[in-house]
Design a protein around this motif. Sequence first.
Motif, PDB file in Angstrom:
ATOM      1  N   ARG A 182      59.676 -36.860  57.799  1.00 55.70           N
ATOM      2  CA  ARG A 182      60.519 -36.497  57.359  1.00 55.70           C
ATOM      3  C   ARG A 182      60.781 -35.012  56.875  1.00 55.70           C
ATOM      4  O   ARG A 182      61.620 -34.124  57.202  1.00 55.70           O
ATOM      5  N   GLN A 183      59.830 -34.888  56.160  1.00 54.68           N
ATOM      6  CA  GLN A 183      59.778 -33.269  55.316  1.00 54.68           C
ATOM      7  C   GLN A 183      59.289 -32.450  56.203  1.00 54.68           C
ATOM      8  O   GLN A 183      60.207 -31.490  56.376  1.00 54.68           O
ATOM      9  N   GLN A 184      58.680 -32.735  57.090  1.00 61.38           N
ATOM     10  CA  GLN A 184      58.017 -31.847  58.455  1.00 61.38           C
ATOM     11  C   GLN A 184      59.425 -31.507  59.260  1.00 61.38           C
ATOM     12  O   GLN A 184      59.660 -30.440  59.506  1.00 61.38           O
ATOM     13  N   ASP A 234      57.601 -40.314  55.116  1.00 62.18           N
ATOM     14  CA  ASP A 234      58.159 -39.160  54.176  1.00 62.18           C
ATOM     15  C   ASP A 234      57.521 -37.940  54.494  1.00 62.18           C
ATOM     16  O   ASP A 234      58.358 -36.784  54.572  1.00 62.18           O
ATOM     17  N   ALA A 235      56.556 -37.672  54.913  1.00 64.55           N
ATOM     18  CA  ALA A 235      55.871 -36.592  55.399  1.00 64.55           C
ATOM     19  C   ALA A 235      56.316 -36.015  56.704  1.00 64.55           C
ATOM     20  O   ALA A 235      56.563 -34.688  56.707  1.00 64.55           O
ATOM     21  N   ARG A 294      62.465 -31.802  58.150  1.00 65.72           N
ATOM     22  CA  ARG A 294      63.665 -31.200  57.287  1.00 65.72           C
ATOM     23  C   ARG A 294      63.328 -29.734  57.378  1.00 65.72           C
ATOM     24  O   ARG A 294      64.133 -28.908  57.290  1.00 65.72           O
ATOM     25  N   GLU A 295      61.838 -29.451  57.029  1.00 63.81           N
ATOM     26  CA  GLU A 295      61.663 -27.910  56.920  1.00 63.81           C
ATOM     27  C   GLU A 295      61.826 -27.156  58.274  1.00 63.81           C
ATOM     28  O   GLU A 295      62.302 -25.874  58.300  1.00 63.81           O
TER      29      GLU A 295
END
Length: 376
Positions: free
Chosen positions: A286-288, A283-284, A290-291
Motif C-alpha cells: 500500500r505504501q509503495q 502495508d508495504a 501510495r508513493e
Amino acid sequence: MLEKYDRAKLLDEVWTDAVTVVAPRYQLSDVGLQKLCRRLQIPTPPRGYWTRLKAGKPVAPRPKLREYIGHPMHLFRTPAPPVPPTPLPLDERLAVLLASERDPANHIVVPDHIRHWHPLVVAAQQSLKKPVIDQRDMPSTRRPALSISVSPAQQARALKIADVLLKAFEARGYPVTQGQHDVNICMLGRLYHLRLFEACTKAAYVPTAKQLADQAKGAWSYWPKSHYVPTGRLQVLINEGYAGKVMDSDRLPVEAQLNKLLEQMATTAVESLVNAERQAVIDAKRQQLREAALERKRLQDSERQRLGQLETDAHNWRRAQAIREYLDALEQTLDARGSVVDQQAFIQWGRAKAAWLDPLLHEVVDILDEEIKVPF
C-alpha cells in the motif's frame, strides 16, 4: 437458490446423444441420469436404439414431452455440497514448536513436592494469605501478583501447577515477568498472561443451625437465596482462554494437559506473527502504491502548473499583440490627421507596456514588476 431442470432440453439431449455423453453434463453417472429421467418423467431411448441408428435401421420415433404430474420438488436440482476449503500448509515455525511439545522428553510433569519455588509463585502464596474475596466468595490473589482464584482446598495444587508452568516457559526461552497487573509470558514477541481459576456452581443457600435458631427466637435474620459452590475443577487460562485453555475433565486433570496448553499458545502466537507479517506485506505494498500515486500526482501538478503558465503567456502575448496592432492603427490615424507628434509619448509608453506583457521578451523590466509595501 434452487435450480430447476429444463425437461424439454433434457429430453432433446438424451435423444440426440448417448447417456454416456449426456451424464457428465449433469455431474451424474449413466445410472444416475437414467434415474433422473424417470423421476422427471422423461422417456429415454430403448435398449439397442443407438446400435440400430448407427446401422441405419429403423428406430423408435422421438416421443413428445408429456405434462409432469410428479412431486414438484423433483423438478429442482439438488445443490452440490460446498467444497471444503483447502487447509493452509502448517507454518514451519509452528510445526517445530508443536513437535517439541509432543516430544516425550519435553513432557511437563507436576511433582508431588517442590523444593525451590518460582519467585512469582512465592509472591502469589503471600498474596493468598490476605486475599481479595470475589463475587463468588472465592479467595483471589491481589494484583499485581499471579492471578489465582481458587478455593482454599485447591490452592496448594494451583500453586504447584503455576510453578511448573512458569519454569517450563522460561526453560523454553519464553521470558516471564511481573507486569503492572498480571504475570506476562513473552512468546515470539507477543505478551500473554496466565490465570488459574476454579469453576463454581450455583446452589440454593442452606442456612446454618445458628441462623435457624436465631430466626426461631424472633431475631432479625437474612440469608441469600443462593450461593456459589466450588467444583474442585481447575482451569488454566492464557489471555482469559482466548490464547489457550485447559481444564479438569472426567478423563484428564489439568496436570496432564500442560503441554497441550503450550501448543495452543504456540498456535496463537504463530498465527498472530503470520498475520502481522502478512499485514506488513500489505502495508508495504500500500505504501509503495501510495508513493507511486504521490509521484504521479506531483507530475500531474507540475504539468498543470506548466500548462497554466503556458496559457498565461499565450494570453499575455495576445494582449501585447493587440496593443501593438492598436498603436499601429492609432499612429496611422494620427499621422493622417497630422497630429501624431502630440501622441508620440503615449504611443512609446504603450509599446513599452506591450513589450513588458510579451512573454517572449523576458528582459523587459517595469515598475509593474515591483512589490511595493506601504509602511503603516
